[in-house]
Design a protein around this motif. Structure first.
Motif, PDB file in Angstrom:
ATOM      1  N   ALA A  71       0.830  -1.200   0.000  1.00 52.02           N
ATOM      2  CA  ALA A  71       0.000   0.000   0.000  1.00 52.02           C
ATOM      3  C   ALA A  71       0.867   1.255   0.000  1.00 52.02           C
ATOM      4  CB  ALA A  71      -0.921  -0.001   1.209  1.00 52.02           C
TER       5      ALA A  71
ATOM      6  N   ASP B 138      -9.295   0.220 -10.524  1.00 49.84           N
ATOM      7  CA  ASP B 138      -9.372   1.078  -9.343  1.00 49.84           C
ATOM      8  C   ASP B 138      -8.113   1.025  -8.472  1.00 49.84           C
ATOM      9  OD1 ASP B 138      -9.519  -1.390  -8.217  1.00 49.84           O
ATOM     10  OD2 ASP B 138     -11.485  -1.141  -7.299  1.00 49.84           O
ATOM     11  N   SER B 140      -6.705  -1.488  -7.109  1.00 47.48           N
ATOM     12  CA  SER B 140      -6.602  -2.588  -6.141  1.00 47.48           C
ATOM     13  C   SER B 140      -5.715  -3.704  -6.699  1.00 47.48           C
ATOM     14  CB  SER B 140      -7.991  -3.124  -5.779  1.00 47.48           C
ATOM     15  OG  SER B 140      -8.691  -3.513  -6.937  1.00 47.48           O
ATOM     16  N   HIS B 141      -5.630  -3.781  -8.020  1.00 48.38           N
ATOM     17  CA  HIS B 141      -4.736  -4.741  -8.671  1.00 48.38           C
ATOM     18  C   HIS B 141      -3.522  -4.003  -9.205  1.00 48.38           C
ATOM     19  CE1 HIS B 141      -8.576  -7.259  -9.527  1.00 48.38           C
ATOM     20  NE2 HIS B 141      -8.071  -7.546  -8.345  1.00 48.38           N
ATOM     21  N   ARG B 165      -5.269 -13.911  -3.405  1.00 46.58           N
ATOM     22  CA  ARG B 165      -4.952 -13.163  -2.175  1.00 46.58           C
ATOM     23  C   ARG B 165      -4.724 -14.100  -1.014  1.00 46.58           C
ATOM     24  NH1 ARG B 165     -10.607 -10.258  -2.717  1.00 46.58           N
ATOM     25  NH2 ARG B 165     -10.984 -12.288  -3.649  1.00 46.58           N
ATOM     26  N   VAL B 172      -4.094  -8.765   1.568  1.00 52.18           N
ATOM     27  CA  VAL B 172      -4.981  -7.628   1.341  1.00 52.18           C
ATOM     28  C   VAL B 172      -4.504  -6.438   2.165  1.00 52.18           C
ATOM     29  CG1 VAL B 172      -7.033  -8.962   0.813  1.00 52.18           C
ATOM     30  CG2 VAL B 172      -6.503  -8.447   3.177  1.00 52.18           C
ATOM     31  N   PHE B 249      -3.718  -7.213  -2.665  1.00 54.64           N
ATOM     32  CA  PHE B 249      -4.942  -6.517  -3.046  1.00 54.64           C
ATOM     33  C   PHE B 249      -5.072  -5.286  -2.152  1.00 54.64           C
ATOM     34  CE2 PHE B 249      -9.493  -5.763  -2.685  1.00 54.64           C
ATOM     35  CZ  PHE B 249      -9.942  -5.898  -3.983  1.00 54.64           C
ATOM     36  N   VAL B 250      -4.806  -4.130  -2.731  1.00 58.05           N
ATOM     37  CA  VAL B 250      -4.881  -2.889  -1.951  1.00 58.05           C
ATOM     38  C   VAL B 250      -6.243  -2.271  -2.189  1.00 58.05           C
ATOM     39  CG1 VAL B 250      -3.875  -0.629  -1.553  1.00 58.05           C
ATOM     40  CG2 VAL B 250      -2.401  -2.563  -2.092  1.00 58.05           C
ATOM     41  N   ASP B 251      -7.072  -2.320  -1.163  1.00 57.60           N
ATOM     42  CA  ASP B 251      -8.471  -1.971  -1.350  1.00 57.60           C
ATOM     43  C   ASP B 251      -8.671  -0.474  -1.546  1.00 57.60           C
ATOM     44  OD1 ASP B 251     -11.063  -2.541  -1.697  1.00 57.60           O
ATOM     45  OD2 ASP B 251     -11.448  -3.268   0.324  1.00 57.60           O
ATOM     46  N   ARG B 252      -9.146  -0.115  -2.741  1.00 54.61           N
ATOM     47  CA  ARG B 252      -9.619   1.237  -3.064  1.00 54.61           C
ATOM     48  C   ARG B 252      -8.827   2.395  -2.440  1.00 54.61           C
ATOM     49  NH1 ARG B 252     -14.695   1.427  -5.797  1.00 54.61           N
ATOM     50  NH2 ARG B 252     -14.969  -0.667  -6.587  1.00 54.61           N
ATOM     51  N   SER B 257     -15.358   0.885  -0.867  1.00 54.92           N
ATOM     52  CA  SER B 257     -15.928  -0.385  -1.295  1.00 54.92           C
ATOM     53  C   SER B 257     -16.888  -0.894  -0.230  1.00 54.92           C
ATOM     54  CB  SER B 257     -14.821  -1.393  -1.518  1.00 54.92           C
ATOM     55  OG  SER B 257     -13.963  -1.422  -0.422  1.00 54.92           O
TER      56      SER B 257
END
Lengths: 93, 278
Positions: A71, B138, B140-141, B165, B172, B249-252, B257
């Protein structure tokens, strides 16, 4: 064969074995000694499997990787991308 | 005799438990190192990006794709399938075409928001590659995984390579305990009932042979994100080979989401449907 049929087939076979034991169609010394344990064995197995499932799922939840590094890297790359794109003539909204 | 019985039960339990706890942990340590030497010149990878209101993310994701694909040296193109976004996503795409060239970045918009499956069909019609890579726009990928997908595919000539993941270095970012629990629980249940031969069923970061993807889309009936699950389950049904690459997977990064009751209901419905029909 669909997954549903596979499950029905295997559970049916196990059920037949269990029924033959509890109705004493097949004689077994073990069954005569522990009739209650044999009678409740499906419930015992389902219960044990439930415990197994809970342990596995919780273990996997707690070992689910938190990708802090990925991240942070992405944030850096976003800054880099915006600067480079601006240089290439991209107009951000 | 009683002790013997319960001892046997305990042994049985641990026999199942122990190998499953750490299963798959080391299976993928080689991915990413393989197949570098065999770089076939005729292979081309068409990267499909379905978008809706991604004006902020689209330039970034395209920049990242270009960065990592140029570095890897594989032949590729990016196909943006925009479903009539009102936020100017298409203008951004046109600017990117000017920067990177119209042969690298293709814009194939549609008038309004339609299903994901039809977006892939629409994109594939314009794809000149023999491989199709599908990913979310977005952020996340991460496109850095695409060369790993390609190497994995080449290593055993897989029909499908799926990002996961749940295995090895995959993971994640931005998920709380509840989200992780639902995800792991749903995954456990799905693995138990469907035994699909792939660890991540609802992810949508995948590489397909073009004809394989065409056949899979034609045979799938679900909509929304369950569609991804049906695709991989059908792949098993048709005896296609599936390789896996661990992904993060880096969420939004932008936007938000959701995972509510209706998603869980949809998932359960699809799971039962696939359980009874495949």
């Amino acid at each position: 064969m669909t997954k549903l049929l596979e499950w029905v087939a295997v559970l049916g076979a196990l059920g037949a074995v269990w029924l033959s034991l509890v109705t004493n169609t097949v004689e077994f010394g073990f069954v005569r000694q522990y009739p209650t344990a044999v009678f409740y064995s499906p419930v015992i197995f389902v219960g044990l499997f439930g415990i197994y499932a809970i342990i596995v799922v919780l273990y996997r939840v707690f070992t689910f990787n938190d990708c802090e590094k990925a991240a942070a890297e992405l944030q850096e790359e976003i800054v880099e991308a915006r600067a480079d794109l601006a240089k290439l003539g991209f107009r951000f909204k | 005799m009683r002790n013997y019985f319960f001892g046997l039960l305990a042994i049985l339990l641990f026999a199942v438990l122990i190998p499953n706890l750490k299963r798959d942990e080391n299976k993928f340590e080689n991915s990413g190192k393989m197949g570098k030497e065999s770089k076939s010149s005729e292979d081309k990878y068409s990267i499909l990006l379905p978008t809706y209101n991604e004006v902020e993310n689209l330039p970034i994701i395209v920049w990242l794709i270009v960065k990592y694909m140029e570095k890897s040296g594989y032949n590729y193109e990016v196909i943006i399938i925009d479903d009539g976004s009102p936020d100017g996503t298409q203008d951004a795409a046109k600017q990117l075409q000017k920067i990177y060239g119209e042969n690298k970045i293709l814009l194939k918009p549609r008038e309004k928001k339609l299903g994901l499956g039809t977006a892939y069909i629409h994109g594939m019609k314009h794809a000149s590659g023999n491989f199709i890579l599908i990913m979310d726009a977005d952020l996340s990928h991460h496109p850095k995984f695409i060369p790993q997908f390609i190497e994995k595919q080449k290593s055993k000539d897989y029909d499908v390579v799926s990002g996961t993941r749940y295995v090895g270095s995959g993971g994640v970012y931005g998920w709380d305990f509840r989200r992780k629990l639902i995800s792991r629980g749903a995954n456990f249940l799905t693995q138990l009932l469907l035994r699909p031969g792939a660890s991540d069923l609802t992810g949508s970061f995948r590489l397909y042979k073009k004809d394989v993807l065409e056949k899979l889309i034609k045979s799938c009936v679900s909509k929304g994100y369950v569609f991804q699950m049906e695709m991989i389950v059908r792949a098993r049904q048709f005896n296609y080979t599936v390789g896996e690459v661990p992904i993060t997977f880096v969420d939004r990064v932008y936007g938000e989401s959701k995972l509510g009751g209706s998603e869980i209901f949809q998932f359960a419905k699809a799971l039962l449907y696939l359980f009874a029909t495949t």
